[in-house]
Each structure stands twice: as C-alpha cells, then as structure tokens.
Design an enzyme around this catalytic site. Structure first.
Site, PDB file in Angstrom:
ATOM      1  N   GLU A  76       0.820  -1.217   0.000  1.00 22.72           N
ATOM      2  CA  GLU A  76       0.000   0.000   0.000  1.00 22.72           C
ATOM      3  C   GLU A  76       0.853   1.265   0.000  1.00 22.72           C
ATOM      4  OE1 GLU A  76      -2.919  -0.053  -0.698  1.00 22.72           O
ATOM      5  OE2 GLU A  76      -4.106  -1.578   0.337  1.00 22.72           O
ATOM      6  N   HIS A  95      -2.563   3.028   8.425  1.00 18.76           N
ATOM      7  CA  HIS A  95      -3.642   2.329   7.715  1.00 18.76           C
ATOM      8  C   HIS A  95      -3.989   1.087   8.516  1.00 18.76           C
ATOM      9  CE1 HIS A  95      -6.048   0.158   4.961  1.00 18.76           C
ATOM     10  NE2 HIS A  95      -5.085  -0.595   4.457  1.00 18.76           N
ATOM     11  N   HIS A  97      -7.067  -1.994   9.888  1.00 16.08           N
ATOM     12  CA  HIS A  97      -8.247  -2.802   9.571  1.00 16.08           C
ATOM     13  C   HIS A  97      -9.050  -3.031  10.844  1.00 16.08           C
ATOM     14  CE1 HIS A  97      -6.356  -4.786   5.707  1.00 16.08           C
ATOM     15  NE2 HIS A  97      -6.364  -3.470   5.665  1.00 16.08           N
ATOM     16  N   TYR A 116     -17.669  14.051  20.232  1.00 19.90           N
ATOM     17  CA  TYR A 116     -16.882  15.193  19.759  1.00 19.90           C
ATOM     18  C   TYR A 116     -15.445  14.848  19.400  1.00 19.90           C
ATOM     19  CZ  TYR A 116     -14.621  15.482  24.358  1.00 19.90           C
ATOM     20  OH  TYR A 116     -13.901  15.205  25.489  1.00 19.90           O
ATOM     21  N   HIS A 158     -12.673  -2.402   3.277  1.00 16.20           N
ATOM     22  CA  HIS A 158     -11.224  -2.493   3.457  1.00 16.20           C
ATOM     23  C   HIS A 158     -10.776  -2.048   4.843  1.00 16.20           C
ATOM     24  CE1 HIS A 158      -7.073  -1.797   1.335  1.00 16.20           C
ATOM     25  NE2 HIS A 158      -6.917  -2.095   2.612  1.00 16.20           N
ATOM     26  N   TYR A 211      -5.844  22.692  22.142  1.00 22.77           N
ATOM     27  CA  TYR A 211      -5.873  21.557  23.081  1.00 22.77           C
ATOM     28  C   TYR A 211      -4.481  20.956  23.245  1.00 22.77           C
ATOM     29  CZ  TYR A 211      -6.944  16.948  25.000  1.00 22.77           C
ATOM     30  OH  TYR A 211      -6.975  15.825  25.785  1.00 22.77           O
TER      31      TYR A 211
END
Length: 215
Positions: A76, A95, A97, A116, A158, A211
């Site tokens: 990927e 990335h 799953h 939020y 995916h 924050y």
C-alpha cells in the site's frame, strides 16, 4: 542506519497496532515521512509486526524507489505517498483494519459526530471512499480525493487511513476513530444516534486548536 529514528517508530507502533487489535495478522501498514529528504520509512510487506525490527522497515522515495532496506515495502505504499503529496502537513500515515471502522467501511457509511472526539480528524464526518483493489494507484487516488480537508477516510470493504503531524498523532487518531465507530455501531443497535450539529462541532474544532501541550 538511514532514518533510524523513523524506522524505530514504525516498528514500535506496528507492535502497538497489533496488540491494540487495530489490525490482525500482517494487515495494515504504517509510515513516517521526512519532507526535507523526500524519504519515507514504511513497514515491510507481509511480515508479522511482532517480528519487524527497525532494519526491516524500508526507506523509499515517494515513487517507491528503495533507498535503503532489504525488504519489500508495503503493497500500500501508494496510499501513503498520495497522502504525503496532497497533505503538506502530514508526517505519518496509519492504515488499519480495525473492526468497527471496517464494519462501517463494509456498509459504505461515514463515521458521524456521535462523539466530539471525531474532531481530532479536523472534520465532523469521516467519509467512505469507493471500493478499489488494494495496493493500486486507483485506491490511493480515491482515498485521498474522498478524504478532502480532513485527516482520515474509510476505504470501502477495506479499512481506515489516518494521517497526522507525527506517528503519535496519526496512530492516536486511528484509535480515536475506532472508539467513535464502536459508539456509533452500539448506538445504532439500540436506536438512532444523536449526531452533533455542524455548529456544535465548529465549537469543538475551534477548541481543539489549542488543546494539549504547545509544540
């Protein structure tokens, strides 16, 4: 070792990703980008995260030309480089799953502002990109285009892609979005979730600008 600190981060967070069950087996991938050198440290293809050492992490340019490393980079890689090209502030991509995010990706549904903390993605909704075969330029383009100005996108059937200004930020966002996805799923099992309005989320996004601790 070239990009030693970045390769150590990829190996460390790969173990975390597996332990936190954000991905199973050899699925999912991580990278860190150094824009000054134009180089990316990315997890190797098809290796269990428990076995990955920093030297197994591959250093490539944004065209996937291997600069240092004996392993093949993640299949990927294009997904990662597309985000670095389109998002100048991105320094890491995660990335995953993860189960609940992927459940909504299977449904083709976005993550909504049921909590939020979704504002961590700099948006009030995480869209779902159309399905494309894994490891293809088409998937990379669809993901980045659908993501828009936010920092995360679901990939149909995916998983999830999240980016940030550091590996800690990208990985933390992936964790937060799995939390939001689980809340959304559980709320939908009981009834209709209350979704925060654009106005309410605009206030959240403004507060998120200051924050945490200053860089």
């Amino acid at each position: 070792m070239l990009m030693q600190a970045e390769r150590e981060l990829v190996a460390e967070y790969g173990r975390r990703m597996s332990a936190d069950r954000l991905s199973t087996g050899t699925s999912g991938n991580l990278s860190v980008y150094d824009p000054e050198r134009g180089l990316m440290a990315i997890s190797p293809s098809g290796m269990a995260y428990s076995a990955i050492r920093p030297e197994d992490v591959v250093v490539t340019d944004l065209n996937a030309n291997i600069v240092e490393g004996e392993r093949r980079p993640s299949s990927e890689w294009a997904l990662h480089t597309e985000f670095y090209r389109r998002k100048p502030d991105a320094r890491a991509v995660a990335h995953t799953h993860s189960v609940f995010c992927t459940t909504f990706a299977v449904l083709g549904l976005p993550l909504r502002a049921v909590h939020y903390v979704i504002g961590d993605a700099h948006t009030d909704e995480i869209p779902c990109a159309p399905y494309e075969t894994y490891g293809t330029p088409e998937l990379a383009r669809a993901a980045a285009q659908t993501c828009g100005a936010g920092r995360a996108v679901l990939l149909a059937n995916h998983g999830l892609v999240a980016c940030g200004g550091s590996m800690e930020e990208a990985y933390g966002l992936a964790c937060n979005l799995e939390f939001v996805a689980e809340l959304q799923y559980r709320a939908m099992c009981i009834g209709t979730p209350n979704v925060l309005s654009r106005e309410q989320m605009a206030q959240v996004l403004e507060k998120f600008r200051t924050y945490g601790q200053p860089r």
